[in-house]
Design an enzyme around this catalytic site. Structure first.
Site, short mmCIF file in Angstrom:
data_model
loop_
_atom_site.label_atom_id
_atom_site.label_comp_id
_atom_site.label_asym_id
_atom_site.label_seq_id
_atom_site.Cartn_x
_atom_site.Cartn_y
_atom_site.Cartn_z
N ARG A 1 1.46 6.56 8.80
CA ARG A 1 1.65 6.95 7.39
C ARG A 1 1.41 8.45 7.20
NH1 ARG A 1 -3.81 5.24 4.01
NH2 ARG A 1 -5.30 5.58 5.70
N SER B 1 -2.80 6.61 -0.79
CA SER B 1 -2.87 5.79 0.42
C SER B 1 -1.59 5.86 1.25
CB SER B 1 -3.15 4.33 0.06
OG SER B 1 -4.43 4.19 -0.53
N GLU C 1 7.24 -2.31 -8.88
CA GLU C 1 7.99 -2.06 -7.65
C GLU C 1 9.48 -2.34 -7.79
OE1 GLU C 1 5.16 -3.71 -7.87
OE2 GLU C 1 3.72 -2.62 -6.62
N PHE D 1 3.63 -5.15 -1.30
CA PHE D 1 4.17 -4.97 -2.65
C PHE D 1 5.64 -4.55 -2.61
CE2 PHE D 1 -0.38 -3.38 -3.39
CZ PHE D 1 -0.85 -4.64 -3.64
N HIS E 1 0.63 0.02 5.49
CA HIS E 1 -0.43 -0.99 5.53
C HIS E 1 0.13 -2.34 6.00
CE1 HIS E 1 -2.09 2.24 3.17
NE2 HIS E 1 -3.29 1.69 3.20
N ASP F 1 -8.36 -5.64 4.15
CA ASP F 1 -7.61 -5.83 2.90
C ASP F 1 -7.27 -7.29 2.66
OD1 ASP F 1 -7.76 -3.15 2.60
OD2 ASP F 1 -5.62 -2.75 2.62
N ARG G 1 -1.72 1.80 8.65
CA ARG G 1 -2.88 2.52 8.15
C ARG G 1 -3.77 3.08 9.26
NH1 ARG G 1 -7.34 -0.42 4.44
NH2 ARG G 1 -7.72 -1.52 6.41
#
Length: 316
Positions: free
Chosen positions: A8, A35, A56, A81, A107, A115, A165
């Site tokens: 990322r 993030s 989204e 998402f 992620h 998470d 991540r």
């Protein structure tokens, strides 16, 4: 120089460079820009950055609309998402419409760890590989993510960029050249070939290092483009080694394993085959390393799979 870092982060850095070189690049995010690292682009180019909040579906449709005006649109969020809430919009407004939208999902996989299972996106490759017109890419380190982002900006059409991540040990330096549709042999061996993608390239390399002490020689191939797939290299390496392993942080259904199996079937190649993947179940909350060990994705499990497949090869 080889750089360590999360994929990322390579993505975020590349976006800023693209912003300076290409005024048609626009970036959209859905309230998680810190993030996903798109915040870097937003700070440099606020007039070309759109924070859509937790909407989204609107983000994807807006990206498609911007693409229709000639923009190269990067729509970004956590993969759970970005894909979990927008399948209709992606299928119709991006894939079916052949829009120049780059979907960047961060992620991903069990590596997200703490998470929890609702955020551990393990079906995104299955979603996107099944969509006509969609290019699907998963970089293995910072440098490859940086280069893939830049290459995608020049590639017209829908694409999904799968990012992670965790910080990863660097594999490539700036002399490497990422190319859509081309796999890369990162370690040459003779006994078995491991086709790996994303963070599992790292685990496979660690396994190969350990096995070298036992005089077991493994070839590690980084499959960073899952669609279009480098079938020629897969066929070549499968025929050369006569023993194959796939390694991915994704469900066993619909990802790299299916892609490689389809290729071997298509070319009528029969070899001993073992799989490192999530075995069609959800995990729980825990560190990425703990989950990799429990669910069979760690270097220790790659070592076992290599030994098992070599035993099968010997028996043939």
């Amino acid at each position: 120089m080889i750089k360590d870092g999360a994929t990322r982060d390579g993505y975020g850095t590349a976006l800023v460079e693209l912003g300076h070189s290409d005024s048609n690049v626009v970036v959209l995010d859905s309230g998680v820009s810190d993030s996903t690292r798109t915040i870097k682009f937003g700070q440099e180019f606020p007039e070309r950055f759109f924070n859509m909040g937790i909407s989204e579906g609107d983000m994807v449709c807006t990206a498609a609309g911007l693409a229709r005006t000639g923009k190269t649109a990067f729509a970004t969020s956590f993969a759970c998402f970005l894909l979990g809430r927008t399948m209709d919009q992606i299928l119709v407004s991006v894939a079916y419409s052949n829009s120049n939208v780059k979907l960047a999902g961060t992620h991903t996989g069990l590596a997200v760890g703490e998470d929890g299972p609702s955020a551990q996106m393990i079906v995104d490759l299955a979603y996107t590989r099944a969509m006509p017109n969609m290019t699907v890419i998963q970089p293995a380190d910072w440098e490859e993510a940086f280069q893939a982002t830049k290459v995608l900006s020049k590639h017209f059409g829908p694409a999904y960029l799968r990012l992670g991540r965790p910080k990863l040990k660097g594999i490539y330096d700036s002399s490497y050249r990422f190319e859509i549709g081309k796999a890369n042999v990162v370690r040459q061996g003779s006994d078995v070939v491991v086709f790996a993608t994303g963070g599992l390239v790292q685990e496979s390399l660690m396994a190969a290092d350990a096995l070298q002490k036992e005089s077991i020689s493994a070839t590690i191939v980084n499959i960073s483009t899952l669609k279009p797939l480098d079938e020629a290299l897969i066929v070549e390496e499968a025929n050369r080694h006569k023993a194959v392993i796939t390694a991915e942080d994704h469900n066993i259904i619909g990802g790299l394993t299916d892609a490689v199996c389809q290729t071997l079937i298509k070319h009528q190649i029969s070899v001993p085959f073992k799989v490192i993947a999530v075995r069609d179940h959800f995990a729980e909350t825990g560190s990425g390393a703990e989950l990799y060990e429990k669910y069979g994705l760690s270097a220790n499990h790659v070592i076992k799979a290599i030994k098992d497949v070599l035993a099968l090869k010997k028996d043939r």
